[in-house]
Design a protein around this motif. Structure first.
Motif, PDB file in Angstrom:
ATOM      1  N   ALA A  70       0.832  -1.200   0.000  1.00 51.37           N
ATOM      2  CA  ALA A  70       0.000   0.000   0.000  1.00 51.37           C
ATOM      3  C   ALA A  70       0.870   1.255   0.000  1.00 51.37           C
ATOM      4  O   ALA A  70       0.593   2.224  -0.721  1.00 51.37           O
ATOM      5  CB  ALA A  70      -0.920  -0.007   1.211  1.00 51.37           C
ATOM      6  N   LEU A  71       1.955   1.245   0.795  1.00 51.14           N
ATOM      7  CA  LEU A  71       2.855   2.410   0.829  1.00 51.14           C
ATOM      8  C   LEU A  71       3.434   2.696  -0.554  1.00 51.14           C
ATOM      9  O   LEU A  71       3.480   3.845  -1.003  1.00 51.14           O
ATOM     10  CB  LEU A  71       3.997   2.157   1.803  1.00 51.14           C
ATOM     11  N   LEU A  72       3.873   1.621  -1.248  1.00 59.81           N
ATOM     12  CA  LEU A  72       4.477   1.821  -2.567  1.00 59.81           C
ATOM     13  C   LEU A  72       3.436   2.296  -3.570  1.00 59.81           C
ATOM     14  O   LEU A  72       3.736   3.130  -4.441  1.00 59.81           O
ATOM     15  CB  LEU A  72       5.140   0.532  -3.051  1.00 59.81           C
ATOM     16  N   ALA A  73       2.183   1.770  -3.465  1.00 64.37           N
ATOM     17  CA  ALA A  73       1.145   2.207  -4.391  1.00 64.37           C
ATOM     18  C   ALA A  73       0.865   3.691  -4.206  1.00 64.37           C
ATOM     19  O   ALA A  73       0.780   4.453  -5.180  1.00 64.37           O
ATOM     20  CB  ALA A  73      -0.122   1.388  -4.169  1.00 64.37           C
ATOM     21  N   PHE A  74       0.769   4.138  -2.948  1.00 63.13           N
ATOM     22  CA  PHE A  74       0.508   5.558  -2.708  1.00 63.13           C
ATOM     23  C   PHE A  74       1.709   6.405  -3.114  1.00 63.13           C
ATOM     24  O   PHE A  74       1.544   7.534  -3.587  1.00 63.13           O
ATOM     25  CB  PHE A  74       0.158   5.803  -1.244  1.00 63.13           C
ATOM     26  N   SER A  75       2.915   5.854  -2.928  1.00 63.23           N
ATOM     27  CA  SER A  75       4.108   6.589  -3.339  1.00 63.23           C
ATOM     28  C   SER A  75       4.086   6.826  -4.846  1.00 63.23           C
ATOM     29  O   SER A  75       4.411   7.916  -5.324  1.00 63.23           O
ATOM     30  CB  SER A  75       5.342   5.801  -2.921  1.00 63.23           C
ATOM     31  N   ARG A  76       3.659   5.799  -5.608  1.00 66.29           N
ATOM     32  CA  ARG A  76       3.563   5.944  -7.070  1.00 66.29           C
ATOM     33  C   ARG A  76       2.468   6.941  -7.426  1.00 66.29           C
ATOM     34  O   ARG A  76       2.604   7.736  -8.354  1.00 66.29           O
ATOM     35  CB  ARG A  76       3.268   4.582  -7.681  1.00 66.29           C
ATOM     36  N   HIS A  77       1.371   6.911  -6.665  1.00 65.44           N
ATOM     37  CA  HIS A  77       0.254   7.810  -6.939  1.00 65.44           C
ATOM     38  C   HIS A  77       0.640   9.256  -6.697  1.00 65.44           C
ATOM     39  O   HIS A  77       0.237  10.158  -7.428  1.00 65.44           O
ATOM     40  CB  HIS A  77      -0.932   7.427  -6.053  1.00 65.44           C
ATOM     41  N   ALA A  78       1.441   9.482  -5.646  1.00 64.69           N
ATOM     42  CA  ALA A  78       1.849  10.851  -5.338  1.00 64.69           C
ATOM     43  C   ALA A  78       3.035  11.288  -6.184  1.00 64.69           C
ATOM     44  O   ALA A  78       3.374  12.463  -6.199  1.00 64.69           O
ATOM     45  CB  ALA A  78       2.198  10.963  -3.858  1.00 64.69           C
TER      46      ALA A  78
END
Lengths: 182, 102
Positions: B47-55
């Motif tokens: 989840a952290l990596l997905a949000f990092s990619r999103h931001a």
């Protein structure tokens, strides 16, 4: 073309992820569970790569599949047959409650993601080629996140010392009762 | 970004977390409880990596690496505790470790 390829890889990785995750939880023998965890971590690393987190994917495989799982296997081998504990309770109520609780967590968060954040999550910015590369992660670690980097090293040191102490201290009543000393 | 969107990664992460939580709740062997905990920590990383990619921001990846370190330390201390339990000839069954029960 590339789109379809990424989708295929993603679906394969996600399927392997769920299957191996369930295998970790459901195998009776901890040895097989630890081996399934390797598959789990490898498919997770594929998803990390699709999210352009190259360095994290590499670190994941090195740290987990290379070190943590091997440590689990050593402890499993040390414990031998005593590690094969069965499922919880034998009471059906407890199993049912576990299934309901896990399903509730999953359903709640999926509903929230789909309802509340579905549209906003669709826009994904373009990122430079170097996004997630070892060079840029290293630069960030040694500039903006230097404190986190140093704290990390202290945590690892404390954990290593704690592990040695836990593993080496002989419980008091294991000393032979009369040793002649004191 | 080619392929599935961020929401798909988040849903995968949540289902993985639920599998891990199910394992912690249903198993009695402390070794397998630790393995299930690792699965839960890893789903948090996803989840952290997905949000990092999103931001479009790499700070989330730094966070994921820190979580990985914490997970490794937790595995070391947990396995040390299990070995200590086995030396004390205690049952390797989390339902039977009731010394602290009030």
């Amino acid at each position: 073309m590339e789109e379809t390829f990424v989708w295929i890889v993603w679906v394969l990785a996600a399927t392997a992820l769920f299957a191996s995750g369930l295998a970790v939880v459901l195998f009776h023998n901890p040895f097989y569970s630890a081996l399934s965890l390797i598959v789990n971590l490898a498919s997770l690393a594929v998803l990390f790569l699709l999210l352009t987190a190259e360095f994290v994917a590499a670190a994941q495989v090195l740290v987990y599949a290379g070190a943590v799982v091997v440590m689990f296997l050593f402890v499993t081998a040390y414990l031998g047959g005593r590690a094969d504990a069965p499922f919880a309770g034998g009471r059906t109520l407890q199993r049912l409650a576990a299934i309901v609780a896990a399903a509730a967590i999953a359903v709640e968060v999926v509903v929230v993601i789909v309802l509340a954040a579905g549209d906003r999550l669709n826009e994904v910015p373009e990122v430079p080629e170097s996004f997630g590369s070892p060079a840029s992660i290293g630069t960030l670690f040694l500039s903006d996140h230097l404190l986190a980097f140093e704290v990390t090293s202290i945590i690892l040191l404390v954990a290593a010392v704690g592990g040695v102490i836990l593993g080496s201290t002989v419980p008091p009543h294991h000393h032979p009762p009369s040793r002649g000393e004191r | 970004m080619a392929g599935p969107g961020i929401a798909a990664y988040l849903i995968v992460s949540v289902i993985l977390f639920a599998i891990g939580a199910f394992g912690v709740l249903i198993r009695r062997s402390p070794l397998i409880v630790l393995l299930a905990l690792e699965i839960m920590l890893n789903s948090g990383n996803l989840a952290l990596l997905a949000f990092s990619r999103h931001a479009g921001n790499e700070d989330g990846q730094i966070f994921a690496l820190a979580v990985m370190v914490v997970a490794a330390s937790e595995a070391v201390v947990g396995l040390g505790l299990i070995v200590a339990m086995s030396r004390l000839r205690a049952d390797l069954d989390v339902d039977k470790l009731t010394t602290l029960r009030g």
